[in-house]
Every structure is written in C-alpha cells, then in structure tokens.
Scaffold this active site. Structure first.
Site, mmCIF file in Angstrom:
data_model
loop_
_atom_site.group_PDB
_atom_site.id
_atom_site.type_symbol
_atom_site.label_atom_id
_atom_site.label_comp_id
_atom_site.label_asym_id
_atom_site.label_seq_id
_atom_site.Cartn_x
_atom_site.Cartn_y
_atom_site.Cartn_z
ATOM 1 C CB VAL A 162 35.944 42.167 40.234
ATOM 2 C CG1 VAL A 162 35.563 43.447 40.962
ATOM 3 C CG2 VAL A 162 35.675 40.966 41.120
ATOM 4 C CG LEU A 176 24.309 23.426 54.225
ATOM 5 C CD1 LEU A 176 23.035 23.248 55.040
ATOM 6 C CD2 LEU A 176 25.529 23.169 55.117
ATOM 7 C CB CYS A 217 37.332 34.280 45.824
ATOM 8 S SG CYS A 217 37.246 35.566 44.578
HETATM 9 P P1 NAD Z 1 41.286 38.981 37.082
HETATM 10 O O1 NAD Z 1 42.595 38.327 37.212
HETATM 11 O O2 NAD Z 1 40.177 38.279 36.353
HETATM 12 O O3 NAD Z 1 41.457 40.411 36.400
HETATM 13 C C1 NAD Z 1 42.425 41.330 36.790
HETATM 14 C C2 NAD Z 1 42.651 42.285 35.632
HETATM 15 O O4 NAD Z 1 43.509 43.340 36.062
HETATM 16 C C3 NAD Z 1 43.338 41.650 34.402
HETATM 17 O O5 NAD Z 1 42.592 41.937 33.252
HETATM 18 C C4 NAD Z 1 44.719 42.339 34.372
HETATM 19 O O6 NAD Z 1 45.236 42.488 33.061
HETATM 20 C C5 NAD Z 1 44.380 43.684 34.984
HETATM 21 N N1 NAD Z 1 45.526 44.438 35.500
HETATM 22 C C6 NAD Z 1 46.619 44.001 36.182
HETATM 23 N N2 NAD Z 1 47.448 45.029 36.457
HETATM 24 C C7 NAD Z 1 46.871 46.137 35.935
HETATM 25 C C8 NAD Z 1 47.245 47.505 35.874
HETATM 26 N N3 NAD Z 1 48.385 47.945 36.407
HETATM 27 N N4 NAD Z 1 46.420 48.365 35.247
HETATM 28 C C9 NAD Z 1 45.268 47.942 34.677
HETATM 29 N N5 NAD Z 1 44.862 46.651 34.698
HETATM 30 C C10 NAD Z 1 45.659 45.762 35.315
HETATM 31 O O7 NAD Z 1 40.821 39.322 38.579
HETATM 32 P P2 NAD Z 1 39.341 39.233 39.201
HETATM 33 O O8 NAD Z 1 38.920 37.821 39.360
HETATM 34 O O9 NAD Z 1 38.460 40.197 38.498
HETATM 35 O O10 NAD Z 1 39.650 39.782 40.680
HETATM 36 C C11 NAD Z 1 39.999 41.125 40.920
HETATM 37 C C12 NAD Z 1 39.964 41.364 42.417
HETATM 38 O O11 NAD Z 1 38.621 41.198 42.907
HETATM 39 C C13 NAD Z 1 40.810 40.391 43.240
HETATM 40 O O12 NAD Z 1 41.310 41.053 44.355
HETATM 41 C C14 NAD Z 1 39.812 39.340 43.687
HETATM 42 O O13 NAD Z 1 40.199 38.688 44.864
HETATM 43 C C15 NAD Z 1 38.566 40.183 43.911
HETATM 44 N N6 NAD Z 1 37.297 39.479 43.761
HETATM 45 C C16 NAD Z 1 37.159 38.547 42.783
HETATM 46 C C17 NAD Z 1 35.924 37.909 42.647
HETATM 47 C C18 NAD Z 1 35.745 36.845 41.608
HETATM 48 O O14 NAD Z 1 34.743 36.107 41.694
HETATM 49 N N7 NAD Z 1 36.621 36.714 40.610
HETATM 50 C C19 NAD Z 1 34.855 38.240 43.478
HETATM 51 C C20 NAD Z 1 35.028 39.231 44.429
HETATM 52 C C21 NAD Z 1 36.269 39.855 44.568
#
Ligand code: NAD
Length: 424
Positions: A11, A254, A264
C-alpha cells in the site's frame, strides 16, 4: 503538495509512487533500511505490475525519495499517510503495534505548522479516533482539530493490479475529524475520476471492513455452490455465469476454487468478527465464510486421494504458490496448507511460481523442491496440482499425458490424460 508516506509495502509504496507520478513531492519512510536503499536505487522491494518502471520515472523526475528519517520526512511535508502493516493479533483482533509506534513518533515530530495525519492502514472502527489521536496528542502536547488534522482514508487496491486500482478507484472514502482535515485529503484526489465520500473516521474504517467481508463472503458462497455442484456433475462456472448475469449480483468474485488468501481478506474478516464480539454480537455469516475457507484448499487433496489413492511417496508438481497471480505475496496463500498437507502425507513436492519462490522458501522451507518455471517443474512428476492461475500455466503443452487436479479452472489443463476440477 509535499507528502510523507510511512511504510513502503504494497500500500505505502504504491501510494507514494502514484502520488509522485501525479506531480506531488513524496518522501517514503520505512524502518527497514534495505527496503529504503532498494527504493532509492529503483528496485521495488515487492512485485507489482508496472511498479518498477513507475518508480524509476518518479526517482528520475525528483518526485520521490525514501528514508528512514521520519522526523525530517514529517517536518518537510504537509500531510502524512500511515501505511504500516496491521497483521492479525493473537485473539483474532489486529496487532496495532506498528500503528501505535508510528502514532507516537509522528506526535513527537509535529511542529507549530498545521499537519494532517491520515490513516490508510486497515484498522477496526474507532482506532483512528480513539487510539491514534490519543497517541498523537500525548506525545505532541497538541490538540487534534486545533493544532493538527486527522483523517481515515481506506485503501481498496488489489495486489496484482495495485497501480491501476490506486489511480482508477471505484470510489474514494475520506473520514476526517473535521472539515479542514477532510478537505486536505480530498484535495489530493481532485483529479481522480471517482465519487468521493466524506464520512466520519469510524464509518470510513467500517466501509473497508464491510467491503472485504462482503467479497470474502461472496467467494465462500460460490465455493459452497461449487462444492455442491461437483458431486452432482454440474460445472460451477456455468452456474456462476448464469448467476453473474443477474444485474443484482455481478459476475466478479464468482470463480469457485481454493478459497481466499492474502494479507487482507482472512485478517480483515477475523478482525471485524473480533470487533463484533466486543459489542456482544455474534456474526453468523462472517464466521461461516471463514469456516468454509479454512477447509476449501484441502478439498483438492481429498479429491486427488479419492481418485488415485494414497499420495505417500508420489511426486506431486504444484503450479503456483502466491495467493493469487500478479503478486509475490505468500501471506495466507492456499498453497501453504496444500503443500504442508502433501508433505505430511509423504508426497514429494515439486513447486514453481513466477514470483513467489523466495517468499515460499521462507515459509515452506527446503523440504519442497523449487523450480524457476513450470516447464522444469513438470518434468518431475505426472501428478499436477494447479494452485494459482498465473498466465504462465495457461499452456496446453504442460498438461499433455499428465494427471491434473485443478483448483483454479485453467481451461488449457483439460487436455490432460486425466483431469478433475475442484468444483466442476
Ligand atoms: P506490508 O507488510 O507490505 O508493509 C508494511 C511496511 O511498513 C513494511 O515495509 C514495514 O517495514 C513498514 N513499517 C513497519 N513499522 C514501521 C514504522 N514504525 N515506520 C515505518 N515503516 C514501518 O503491508 P501492506 O500489505 O502494504 O499493508 C499495509 C496496510 O494496508 C495494512 O493495514 C493492510 O491491511 C492495508 N491494506 C493492504 C492491502 C494489500 O493488498 N496489501 C490493500 C488495502 C489495504
């Protein structure tokens, strides 16, 4: 606008690169130095279609840089997006450790300049208003609404088509604590051709959970229909076509098969079930969607055993490891349950995936034999399980003379010597 994006996963990096491509100046922050170095060198730490090219463009244009220095990034921007992970907690809730850390840190770095903090991570209703604001206020000694703004802006992108989804969303939801916060976020999306909903933060949080819960339930629903179709010798894909032509239903989501995975759907449905319990509500439909999804991948193994007997000592080629095509993400991938079960049953597993081999090795270890491509993997056995529908596997040549158990309805596999679909 100068934008700070915290967290550079699926994201965060996509958000940063997309805003930078629209002309904003973006600083991406992560605690992982290797990620930061890779981003600055034009190498995205995750696989997403088109991301590498776009990252290189915005780096060259000077619109994006990455750093581990949160203080400078926050103080050099007007708005900060929190995009850190919110994994499942131990009790089916979400683990908000990363959110809390970021909330505390941003608070320390707020100055007298007005700054808007935007929650983009998926968090259960109430987290932005109660937890995030409290952390920001206690470490900054400032007042939300007066000294700084706060909003919740859920992200609906899908891995595999993340850039396309970010830039062309079906809708944008902005839940600000006040008009100033809401409008600061809304301004960033001015050029987007999508309806923009202004809500409260907790409504924005709930819209995200309602969306993912609905989609996950739709998948479990069609899998249930498929599980009934199979013994009745009915093709569930024909049924789905008839169902999807109903304008009240729509044809997407579907495709019956192995069920949902990824970072997610499983986590978000569990989290909202957990939140419901806090308000003394027992969600019947959502629990059923989760329960069906737990057992769905193993139906492929049971199907194979019912047709060819014990898998002990048999070479099994597994096509696909990531939870869906177009991504390297292995989180909650059905392949994990299938391969773990195959190994337990004494099968020799030969697996391949175009993008997820590194991630799979970390989770499944070296008991599995890994191959860079399907042509190499397929040489090692006549028994083939199709687990992820990558385009690379849509090749009749792979299946000639093989025994195929298909979890994803790959039409080309039907040329096999023996073919069985999980729900058709
Ligand atoms: P991810 O695990 O791929 O990435 C998270 C990043 O945050 C990592 O690079 C990690 O090192 C970094 N991080 C952790 N603590 C930190 C800090 N204190 N300071 C700076 N960086 C830090 O996560 P993601 O898949 O991108 O998901 C992020 C959020 O978005 C989640 O809440 C998820 O549910 C939501 N989301 C994800 C998707 C998806 O398809 N992956 C879609 C919509 C929403």
């Amino acid at each position: 606008m100068n934008i700070c994006v915290i967290g550079t996963g699926y994201v965060g990096l996509v958000t940063g690169v997309c805003f930078a491509s629209l002309g904003h100046t973006v600083t991406c922050v992560d605690i992982n130095e290797e990620r930061v170095d890779n981003i600055n060198s034009g190498r995205p730490p995750i696989y997403e279609v088109g991301l590498e090219e776009m990252l290189k463009d915005v780096l060259e244009g000077g619109n994006l840089s990455a750093t581990t220095d949160l203080k400078t990034a926050v103080q050099g921007s007007e708005i900060s997006f929190i995009c850190v992970g919110t994994p499942s907690g131990l009790l089916g809730d979400i683990d908000v450790r990363f959110i809390e850390q970021v909330g505390r840190d941003i608070g320390k770095f707020l100055t007298d300049d007005y700054h808007v903090i935007v929650m983009k991570s998926t968090v259960v209703p109430g987290t932005t208003e109660f937890s995030l604001i409290q952390l920001l206020e206690s470490t900054s000694e400032k007042k939300a609404g007066r000294d700084f703004g706060v909003a919740m802006n859920p992200e609906f992108l899908r891995e595999g088509t993340a850039i396309e989804d970010f830039l062309n969303p079906d809708r944008i939801v902005v839940g600000g604590i006040d008009e100033r916060s809401t409008e600061a976020v809304a301004a960033l999306y001015e050029e987007f051709d999508a309806p923009l909903m202004r809500t409260s933060p907790r409504t924005a949080e709930m819209i995200k959970y309602a969306t993912n819960s609905f989609l996950a339930t739709k998948i479990s629903f069609i899998n249930e229909i498929g599980n009934i179709c199979k013994p009745l010798d009915i093709d569930s894909y024909e049924v789905a076509r008839g169902l999807g032509l109903d304008s009240r239903i729509s044809p997407s989501f579907l495709r019956s098969g192995l069920g949902f995975g990824g970072s997610c759907f499983p986590k978000d449905v569990k989290a909202i079930v957990g939140k419901a319990k806090e308000v003394y509500y027992h969600p019947v439909v959502l629990n059923a969607a989760l329960e069906l999804n737990e057992t769905q991948p193993l139906r492929l193994i049971r199907l194979a055993e019912s047709k060819i007997g014990s898998l002990n000592g048999k070479d099994v080629v597994v096509l696909g490891l990531s939870f869906k095509p177009g991504t390297d993400d292995m989180r909650e991938a059905p392949s994990i349950r299938i391969i773990s079960s195959l190994l337990k049953k004494g099968a020799v597993v030969h697996a391949t995936d175009p993008q997820a081999l590194d991630g799979a090795r970390e989770i499944l270890g070296e008991k599995v034999n890994y191959y860079d491509n399907a042509k190499d993997a397929i040489k090692h056995g006549d028994l083939v399980f199709i687990v992820t529908e990558w385009d690379d596997f849509k090749d009749e040549g792979l299946y000639k003379g093989k025994i195929v158990f298909d979890g994803r309805n790959i039409k080309e596999a039907r040329v096999a010597k023996y073919y069985e679909g999980i729900c058709w």
